[in-house]
Design a protein around this motif. Structure first.
Motif, PDB file in Angstrom:
ATOM      1  N   HIS A 132     -28.218  29.068  88.149  1.00 21.00           N
ATOM      2  CA  HIS A 132     -29.399  29.307  87.428  1.00 21.00           C
ATOM      3  C   HIS A 132     -29.670  27.936  86.464  1.00 21.00           C
ATOM      4  N   GLU A 136     -32.871  24.820  87.206  1.00 19.66           N
ATOM      5  CA  GLU A 136     -33.758  24.549  86.189  1.00 19.66           C
ATOM      6  C   GLU A 136     -33.484  22.989  85.734  1.00 19.66           C
ATOM      7  N   HIS A 176     -37.597  32.709  90.165  1.00 22.42           N
ATOM      8  CA  HIS A 176     -36.699  32.676  89.007  1.00 22.42           C
ATOM      9  C   HIS A 176     -36.216  34.211  88.741  1.00 22.42           C
ATOM     10  N   GLU A 224     -39.921  30.761  79.466  1.00 20.43           N
ATOM     11  CA  GLU A 224     -39.983  30.108  80.690  1.00 20.43           C
ATOM     12  C   GLU A 224     -41.011  30.736  81.446  1.00 20.43           C
TER      13      GLU A 224
END
Ligand SMILES: [Fe+2]
Ligand SMILES: [Fe+2]
Lengths: 246, 192
Positions: A132, A136, A176, A224
């Protein structure tokens, strides 16, 4: 209670000591005497509006971002998020891993199998977590910074517009994934279903860290989703609009 | 289990015990009696309880009779001095309150442990457990519905209930729960 710029920096630590982690991500060191938030930020070259957004959203999960205060740079947001990632990877995850190892070292034939399940669950989670963050760090953030650069300098807009058509921030928002749920499960499995272990303090340490990490992650994901994404979306729109006009 | 019977013919001892126990075991119902006869006559409440009884009121025959009931714990009251008698199941007349409470507490702990291993409190219903098993094995809602002759909608409802009952949200979490509780075996999912 909302934290505002004229408050002494020391006071907000007394109000909520978890903010210590947060101010560290801004490279603010202790020893600020009676300086206010604004004074400390100015001394460190930190955008005080951005700082307030971050501490307020961390302090109060229901804090609603103030539109007027949102003119800070994406670079600041990305820097903050990167610092947070670094903290997870270098401090939090290894710490929890260490405690779980202690749990295994303290096992007995009666609970070894169960503890190994917990360990396996954690290792799988860690892998997911790394993936993850890696995505990003290595794709999303560099894209975001490119968008901001094109938006501010009005250069290379065409190239960036092509990228936007290929992969926009909405694509990121859609995929996401939620990495807090598994943490929640791990907590509950230890609290509710783990057979008794010899050294209960190891379990308490693990749980304390999991609670802290979960709170931190929730806040991180909220920044985010509710701060980064809308700002990038607005810039993308502006860039595509200006290309059309040309 | 919510009942404690104090069976003692001395009013002084009985009321002192009643006071002590009611202060420390607030969730229990306390019954005072002067003989076991009254206890045997009290139908319905005789399983799952604690009896605190003067040993002079308890014959061997009574003990055999009591053993027929399920999960009855007997604590004797002895009028002898406690000196050097390390008997956890007997309260002596000259003991301090803290010792008496400790003995009763200890008894309750053991009692609850025995009950747990014998008859574990089920969190999930039979049907929910079946569904959990297939979820943990990685089946989709559709596949589970087909296997159990349910509608996909019903499976989804069950899954929501399972999730809120267990406090677990992810499939990986369900799998760990199922393994811990032997609902599935490691070999079922290719472990070990
Ligand atoms: Fe992140
Ligand atoms: Fe994220």
């Amino acid at each position: 209670m909302q934290i505002h710029r004229a408050m002494p920096m020391a006071d907000i630590i007394h109000i909520n000591y978890s903010l210590l982690q947060v101010i560290t991500r801004f490279d603010i060191r202790l020893g600020f005497g009676n300086k206010t938030i604004e004074e400390v930020c100015r001394g460190q070259g930190i955008d005080v509006n951005f700082f307030l957004e971050i501490v307020n959203s961390f302090h109060d999960p229901d804090y609603f971002p103030d539109k007027e205060l949102q003119n800070f740079r994406l670079t600041d947001i990305v820097n903050y998020l990167r610092k947070t990632h670094q903290y997870y990877l270098e401090v939090k995850i290894p710490q929890i891993g260490l405690y779980i190892q202690q749990l295994l070292d303290n096992s007995n034939p009666g609970n070894l199998e169960s503890l190994e399940l917990i360990n396996r669950f954690f290792l799988d989670y860690r892998q997911e977590f790394l993936t993850h963050i890696d995505r990003e760090e290595n794709h999303v953030f560099s894209y975001v910074l490119e968008v901001e650069k094109a938006f501010l300098t009005k250069r290379l807009e065409k190239q960036v517009a092509e990228k936007i058509k290929n992969y926009s921030i909405d694509d990121f928002a859609d995929e996401h994934d939620n990495i807090e749920d598994k943490l929640f499960d791990l907590k509950n499995i230890i609290i509710k279903y783990l057979p008794p272990v010899k050294d209960v303090f190891i379990c308490i340490n693990i749980l304390t860290e999991l609670f802290r990490l979960e709170k931190d992650l929730n806040n991180h994901a909220r920044i985010e989703d509710t701060v980064l994404v809308p700002k990038v979306r607005a810039m993308e729109k502006a860039i595509l609009g200006s290309i059309k006009r040309k | 289990m919510k009942d404690i019977f104090i069976i003692e013919n001395s009013f002084l001892i009985r009321s002192a015990l009643q006071k002590l126990i009611s202060e420390h075991f607030v969730s229990f119902q306390i019954h005072e009696m002067i003989s076991l006869k009254a206890f045997f006559a009290n139908k319905g409440k005789r399983n799952n309880c604690i009896i605190v009884i003067n040993e002079c009121l308890l014959t061997e025959k009574d003990e055999i009779e009591l053993a027929k009931f399920k999960e009855i714990n007997v604590v004797k009251i002895s009028c002898e001095k406690a000196a050097q008698m390390n008997d956890l199941k007997t309260i002596f007349i000259d003991e301090e309150p803290v010792t008496i409470i400790k003995k009763l507490n200890n008894l309750l702990d053991n009692f609850q442990k025995v009950r747990k291993s014998g008859n574990e409190v089920r969190i999930l219903s039979r049907r929910e457990e079946d569904i959990l098993k297939y979820v943990a094995l990685g089946l989709t809602n559709r596949e589970i519905a087909d296997k159990l002759f349910l509608s996909a909608h019903t499976v989804i409802t069950h899954r929501k209930n399972i999730s809120s009952k267990l406090g677990i949200k992810t499939i990986a979490g369900f799998t760990v729960y199922a393994l811990l509780n032997k609902i599935i075996l490691p070999s079922d999912i290719g472990l070990n």
